[in-house]
Design an enzyme around this catalytic site. Structure first.
Site, PDB file in Angstrom:
ATOM      1  CD  GLU A 154      -4.574  -5.771   2.555  1.00 53.58           C
ATOM      2  OE1 GLU A 154      -5.317  -4.946   3.121  1.00 53.58           O
ATOM      3  OE2 GLU A 154      -3.352  -5.858   2.778  1.00 53.58           O
TER       4      GLU A 154
ATOM      5  CD  GLU B  87      -3.038  -1.021   2.228  1.00 51.91           C
ATOM      6  OE1 GLU B  87      -4.191  -1.366   1.938  1.00 51.91           O
ATOM      7  OE2 GLU B  87      -2.710  -0.591   3.356  1.00 51.91           O
TER       8      GLU B  87
END
Length: 608
Positions: free
Chosen positions: A257, A182
């Site tokens: 995710e 991320e």
């Protein structure tokens, strides 16, 4: 005799053939819309499960539960601070044996998606970074700063030695490897990402690499040429648009995710989200042929002192609890939930013709344990190690201590009243005057001061500081030093000449304590034992206690705290034994309590 020899030869040949099939080298490539395994489409249906959050003895059982729900892949982070707790000292043994975890998945017929980025977030202490990075002057994480890159490369090389032979293109079961994590939520330096890619390849990760980011950050966090995966989006059209925009208009389309619920932090309610909210999105994603990784499929427990914390400019410091149950399909103990069964039914609809799912294994047995009396109690003040002296307070990092507690002690003239203020308290402070507690300070509530009165004469001032977890997400990753990080002021005057006593409690077996030396109101280490005729999972009920940590048979089960939501601690059956079992409780604020009970799974469900 001849028949026995022939039978033996057949067994050897059969076993050899099976081993060769299991270790066969595959090709794993990116098609325009799907992943291709040996040239054939593969839809990845993965569930995240972290080896460090599950007892090694239970890895296989949890993986069989994954198979029975319909998963074909396990996703896991790799935690730098677990594997290099001190600079240059590596540990890939016991519960940290990540290669054994991957191998167990292969034996159970599961692929693996590996996420070894030095930064993992994951509600994990310092986002996975080892505490000693804070000690390197000028080091800047997630950057091209040379000290960071050097430390990162050395660590990644060690990970590569463990895991690169297990890539699918080398005969293993690791399909893909994620670089960074991320990153687009943190920065946008493509040169830095390119350095990541090079270091991964140099470490032996020569298969498929990818990045993952949430929706707003994917454009900054992906590296051209690598697959950009998306986090937190399950609208099929949007997933295809976001990935395609950053990947030459193509897939494959991977939701790296997908969140079936959320985590908890101290002082809030346990987060739960009904399964029904996710069934239609899961069905649509699988119907469209997208690949997915459930974060979490099984959360487990963040044992020891490895929980992280959130902090930003608008929200207070929010340390996470030890339970990482996550309201996931598989609960903290590895049992199927209602969410598990409903997700399983959706996945079963999308199986290839002729395939069926394995039967769901029975729930693990659990038990209650009658009251256990802790007959040995020692004040922390009576078990202090040698002190380190300094004019001003030293941080945990200054003391080469990662986690646990530090007691700060100074002597001052009494017969005075005023405000005691700790500048830079991280994170929880118990204040004592001549051994008597006079205040509790808590970073969560921005409480760093208290009015106190000193008696006449020379006064001993003690401040016991607990590290409640370093920040794991956001812009303040490098503001993670612990302890008293600035100064202590009383009645407007800075206090000097400190003694520091480090108490990491990293190995309870090394902690020396004495019976019967507990002074009223002081933090205490309390010990006892209990006998079992059988072993099964259980949950320690700490609701009558205050705040502390529990060990059973040397295993640190995590923290409890009256502020909630966690007042029970999961004890895996694998860590209990028939006969005598040892328990130790470090209680900070209610040392008068001396009994522990344990409840079974049914009672736990009724009190949640």
């Amino acid at each position: 005799m001849k028949r026995i020899k022939l039978l033996f030869l057949f067994v050897i040949l059969f076993s050899s053939a099976g081993l060769q099939a299991q270790n066969a080298k595959h090709t794993f490539t990116l098609g325009d819309s799907t992943f291709l395994l040996d040239g054939k489409p593969l839809q990845i249906i993965s569930g995240e499960m972290h080896y460090a959050r599950v007892p090694r003895e239970a890895w296989r059982q949890r993986m069989r539960m994954a198979k029975a729900m319909g998963l074909n892949t396990i996703g896991t982070y790799v935690f730098w601070n677990v594997h290099e707790p001190q600079k240059g000292h590596y540990d890939f043994t016991g519960n940290n044996d990540i290669a054994a975890f991957v191998k167990t998945a292969q034996e159970e017929g599961l692929w693996v998606i590996l996420r070894p980025s030095p930064y993992v977030c994951a509600e994990w202490e310092f986002g996975g970074y080892p505490y000693w990075l804070e000690k390197e002057k000028g080091l800047v994480v997630r950057s091209k700063e040379p000290q960071y890159l050097e430390a990162y490369k050395k660590y990644l090389t060690q990970v590569g030695k463990q895991l690169s032979p297990m890539l699918v293109n080398h005969g293993g079961n690791i399909l893909m490897v994620q670089i960074e994590n991320e990153y687009g939520s943190y920065g946008s330096d493509k040169d830095y990402l390119a350095l990541n890619q090079k270091m991964f390849i140099d470490a032996g990760f020569d298969g498929q690499l990818y990045t993952c980011d949430p929706e707003p950050a994917i454009k900054d966090g992906h590296l051209p040429g690598l697959l950009p995966a998306i986090n937190g989006v399950d609208n099929v059209a949007k997933v295809k648009k976001l990935i395609g925009e950053n990947h030459n208009g193509k897939g494959p389309y991977f939701i790296a995710e997908w969140y079936p619920a959320w985590f908890d932090w101290w002082g809030t309610k346990h987060h739960t989200v009904p399964a029904e909210k996710y069934l239609a999105p899961l069905d649509s994603v699988l119907s469209a042929g997208l690949s997915i990784n459930m974060y979490m499929f099984h959360g487990g427990t963040t044992r020891g002192f490895m929980n992280g914390a959130n902090y930003n400019d608008t929200n207070p410091y929010e340390p996470q609890i030890s339970s990482y149950d996550y309201d996931a399909p598989l609960d903290e103990a590895g049992n199927a939930t209602d969410k598990y069964m409903k997700f399983r039914a959706v996945i079963a609809k999308h199986l290839p013709a002729g395939q069926t799912l394995p039967a769901v294994p029975q729930a693990k047995p659990s038990m209650s344990i009658e009251s256990v009396k802790l007959t040995q109690s020692t004040s922390l003040f009576d078990m202090l190690p040698a002190a380190k002296l300094n004019e001003t307070p030293l941080t945990f990092e200054d003391l080469n201590q990662a986690y646990g507690f530090v007691l700060y002690r100074t002597t001052l003239n009494g017969n005075a009243s005023g405000m005691l203020k700790i500048n830079g308290l991280r994170d929880y402070g118990l204040v004592y005057v001549n051994g008597k507690r006079v205040a509790i300070l808590d970073r969560r509530n921005k409480l760093d001061s208290a009015a106190i009165t000193l008696p006449k004469g020379k006064v001993v001032l003690d401040i016991l500081v607990e590290n409640l977890g370093r920040i794991n997400f956001g812009p303040y990753l490098l503001k993670n030093t612990k302890g008293i990080t600035e100064s202590v002021v009383f009645a407007g005057k800075e206090l000097k000449n400190w003694k520091m006593y480090g108490m990491p409690f990293d190995d309870i077996a090394k902690v020396v304590s004495k019976a019967g030396s507990n002074s009223a109101g002081q933090p205490a280490l309390k010990k006892g034992s209990f006998n079992l005729a059988k072993v099964a999972d259980t949950y320690l009920d700490m609701s009558k206690w205050g705040k502390g940590t529990v060990w059973v048979n040397g295993h640190n089960l995590g923290r409890y705290w009256y502020v909630g939501p966690q007042q029970t601690l999961y004890v895996p059956a694998e860590w209990l034994k028939k006969g005598n079992n040892e328990i130790a409780v470090l209680e900070l604020i209610k040392p008068e309590v001396n009994e522990v009970t344990a409840i079974d799974h049914a009672i736990l469900d009724s009190i949640k």
